[in-house]
Design an enzyme around this catalytic site. Structure first.
Site, mmCIF file in Angstrom:
data_model
loop_
_atom_site.group_PDB
_atom_site.id
_atom_site.type_symbol
_atom_site.label_atom_id
_atom_site.label_comp_id
_atom_site.label_asym_id
_atom_site.label_seq_id
_atom_site.Cartn_x
_atom_site.Cartn_y
_atom_site.Cartn_z
ATOM 1 N N ASP A 170 -8.247 1.006 1.195
ATOM 2 C CA ASP A 170 -8.135 1.078 2.526
ATOM 3 C C ASP A 170 -9.146 0.456 3.546
ATOM 4 O OD1 ASP A 170 -10.205 2.836 2.495
ATOM 5 O OD2 ASP A 170 -9.273 4.544 3.504
ATOM 6 N N LYS B 178 0.769 -1.225 -0.031
ATOM 7 C CA LYS B 178 0.039 -0.154 0.023
ATOM 8 C C LYS B 178 0.932 1.185 0.197
ATOM 9 C CE LYS B 178 -3.911 -2.060 2.105
ATOM 10 N NZ LYS B 178 -5.253 -1.753 3.078
#
Length: 214
Positions: A134, A115
DNA sequence: ATCCCGAGGG
DNA sequence: CCCTCTGGAT
């Protein structure tokens, strides 16, 4: 899924990264700090941190105790400090103190996972290496088809198949913005949500508690 | 009590 | 897959 993304695009025409940064190095540091912590709190500590340690060279020789104090309020501060200093040293040793713009080079840095690498590549280098979603997306699970057998990883793959590569970074931000501003944990503002009419979890009246999807 | 733009290790 | 690491906001 197409309809969802079009709705979000209309709602957030200027969606972008909300972490405050001026250089790729600052974005990398801010993104590492954002683990299990809101962007708002990251932006509270980074001005002092960047003022004290503006470059990888400065961070590489930093006193861990000083870094820990500066970033304490973002949580996981011991892990994050170890990773930040280790990351800065790797940048100095292997990349002349600069942030690399390649996925493989970013991923081997301490504290940089999938990420974090995606945020840096997308926002600092304009690359669309992938869609990262997320924890907010768990709240959109009904819409996105997220189930026990349809994990966030699967959702990301589906999104990448449906969305032109040029929009991958944008789509990540659309979903994040919606999570931050409308589909808020435990207090979703369903009355103001553009996806209200198609979301299986939406309350028609003013909600008092969060929608549960699983 | 639960959640937050996660990563590393078993 | 699981677990741990942490503080602050709600």
């Amino acid at each position: 899924m197409k309809r969802i993304l079009n709705g979000l695009k209309r709602e957030y025409p200027t969606a972008k990264c909300e972490l405050a940064y001026r250089t790729p190095f600052e974005l990398l540091v801010a993104t590492i700090l954002s683990a299990q912590c809101t962007d708002v709190r990251v932006n509270l500590v980074t001005p002092a941190l960047f003022g004290r340690f503006p470059t990888a060279h400065d961070l590489a020789s930093a006193d861990p105790r000083e870094v820990e104090e500066l970033i304490r309020s973002t949580g996981f501060f011991r892990n994050k400090t170890r990773n930040l200093i280790g990351m800065a040293r790797a940048l100095v040793e292997d990349h002349d103190g600069e942030v690399p713009s390649e996925m493989e080079a970013l991923r081997v840095l301490p504290g940089v996972g999938r990420k974090t690498a995606n945020v840096v590549l997308g926002n600092a280098f304009g690359k669309n290496e992938g869609i990262t979603v997320d924890t907010h997306v768990a709240r959109l699970s009904g819409l996105l088809g997220l189930t026990t057998h349809n994990t966030p990883d699967k959702i990301e793959q589906d999104l990448m198949r449906l969305v032109p590569r040029a929009d991958w970074t944008l789509v990540s931000h659309l979903l994040i913005w919606h999570g931050r501003r409308v589909c808020i944990a435990r207090r979703p503002r369903c009355a103001h949500c553009v996806l209200r009419t198609i979301c299986p979890s939406a309350f028609s009246a003013a909600p008092r508690t969060a929608a549960r999807h699983r």
